[in-house]
Design an enzyme around this catalytic site. Structure first.
Site, mmCIF file in Angstrom:
data_model
loop_
_atom_site.group_PDB
_atom_site.id
_atom_site.type_symbol
_atom_site.label_atom_id
_atom_site.label_comp_id
_atom_site.label_asym_id
_atom_site.label_seq_id
_atom_site.Cartn_x
_atom_site.Cartn_y
_atom_site.Cartn_z
ATOM 1 N N CYS A 159 2.082 1.264 0.653
ATOM 2 C CA CYS A 159 3.289 1.817 -0.321
ATOM 3 C C CYS A 159 4.412 1.216 -0.306
ATOM 4 O O CYS A 159 4.301 -0.108 -0.838
ATOM 5 C CB CYS A 159 3.277 3.480 -0.118
ATOM 6 S SG CYS A 159 3.929 4.130 -1.533
ATOM 7 N N HIS B 135 -2.176 5.303 0.428
ATOM 8 C CA HIS B 135 -1.979 5.796 1.623
ATOM 9 C C HIS B 135 -3.103 5.847 2.405
ATOM 10 O O HIS B 135 -3.677 7.178 2.726
ATOM 11 C CB HIS B 135 -1.201 6.997 1.516
ATOM 12 C CG HIS B 135 0.292 7.055 1.200
ATOM 13 N ND1 HIS B 135 1.300 6.737 1.958
ATOM 14 C CD2 HIS B 135 0.897 6.703 -0.133
ATOM 15 C CE1 HIS B 135 2.483 6.615 1.593
ATOM 16 N NE2 HIS B 135 2.340 6.656 0.021
ATOM 17 N N GLU C 106 -3.707 5.966 5.509
ATOM 18 C CA GLU C 106 -3.179 6.867 6.896
ATOM 19 C C GLU C 106 -3.702 8.185 6.459
ATOM 20 O O GLU C 106 -3.805 8.804 7.857
ATOM 21 C CB GLU C 106 -1.710 6.619 7.229
ATOM 22 C CG GLU C 106 -0.846 7.603 6.374
ATOM 23 C CD GLU C 106 -0.205 6.946 5.059
ATOM 24 O OE1 GLU C 106 0.775 7.174 4.785
ATOM 25 O OE2 GLU C 106 -0.940 5.857 4.641
#
Length: 259
Positions: free
Chosen positions: A113, A221, A223
């Site tokens: 990001c 994202h 994660e």
């Protein structure tokens, strides 16, 4: 030999609206520790308390995280406007030269990001402060309301270049991703190869052309649910493998292309 150490770039916060702190998200730590099988180490994003050379010595790779503040537009030759939002100038001062040093040395990083945008700026590219205002683009911002799961839900397709490193790593030309960003790449840096785009043409995946190491960068994202989402698991697994090569004294090879 112990597990490789991954420096996770922190962001500034105010606790109870008054106590200054630097922090990294739990999701980032879990993704590094569990999906990449490395040791997560928070990096204070401020050159007044640490230096690029020290970080290169202490870490085997870097996770360039997302964050609410944007890269200051002066870093790519644009005047600041209200549309550019909040900033974190100490992070700019540390991370942009860190990226250039990693590219030169071959030290691995995975950029997410804001990190994706930092890589572009560090190499000479520019950003647009509000891509939903570009004709033909959709709104890539996260939903303003709802649960965390709803905000990180898969929202659009990203299509990768035929035979490129993302195609090779993920074994697919298309994946579904979440979307939680307002600004994005305007002009890509000369060395930054846009290897994946959203349906509306927005750059979503990239790598550094000719870099001797692992430089994969994504606008979404990964994660979130990194241990269970197959796309995220492969990204962090490959990043962890690159860090293990670096820790063992070998320069990690870039992700292969499909012949």
């Amino acid at each position: 030999m112990g597990r490789p150490v991954i420096g996770i770039i922190s962001n500034r916060h105010l606790i109870n609206d008054e106590y200054p702190a630097m922090a990294v998200g739990t999701m980032n730590c879990e993704a590094v520790g569990l999906a990449a099988d490395c040791v997560p180490l928070m990096v204070p994003a401020d050159p007044s308390v640490t230096a690029v050379a020290d970080l290169l010595d202490a870490c085997d790779g870097f996770l360039l995280t997302g964050g609410r503040p944007n890269v200051h537009p002066s870093e790519y030759g644009i005047d600041e406007t209200p549309a550019h939002g909040a900033f974190d100038r100490p992070r700019d001062a540390l991370v942009l030269p860190l990226i250039r040093a990693c590219v030169e040395a071959g030290q691995p990083f995975l950029a997410i990001c804001r990190g994706f945008q930092e890589v572009n700026v560090a190499l000479g590219g520019t950003l647009h402060p509000e891509i939903r205002e570009i004709p033909g683009r959709m709104n890539h911002r996260m939903p303003p309301n709802g649960t965390l799961a709803e905000k990180f839900a898969l929202r659009h397709v990203v299509r990768f270049a035929e035979g490129g490193p993302f195609h090779a790593l993920l074994d697919s030309r298309e994946v579904m991703t979440n979307s939680l960003h307002g600004q994005g790449i305007d002009r890509a840096a000369t060395r930054l190869v846009i290897d994946g785009r959203a349906e509306d043409g927005t750059p979503e995946a990239a790598y550094v052309d000719g870099a001797p190491g692992f430089t994969l960068s994504v606008q979404w994202h990964p994660e979130y649910s990194a241990t269970t989402d197959p796309v995220s698991r492969r990204l962090f697994g490959a990043f962890g493998d690159a860090a293990r090569e670096w820790a063992a004294g070998r320069r990690p090879s870039p992700v292969r292309r499909i012949a």
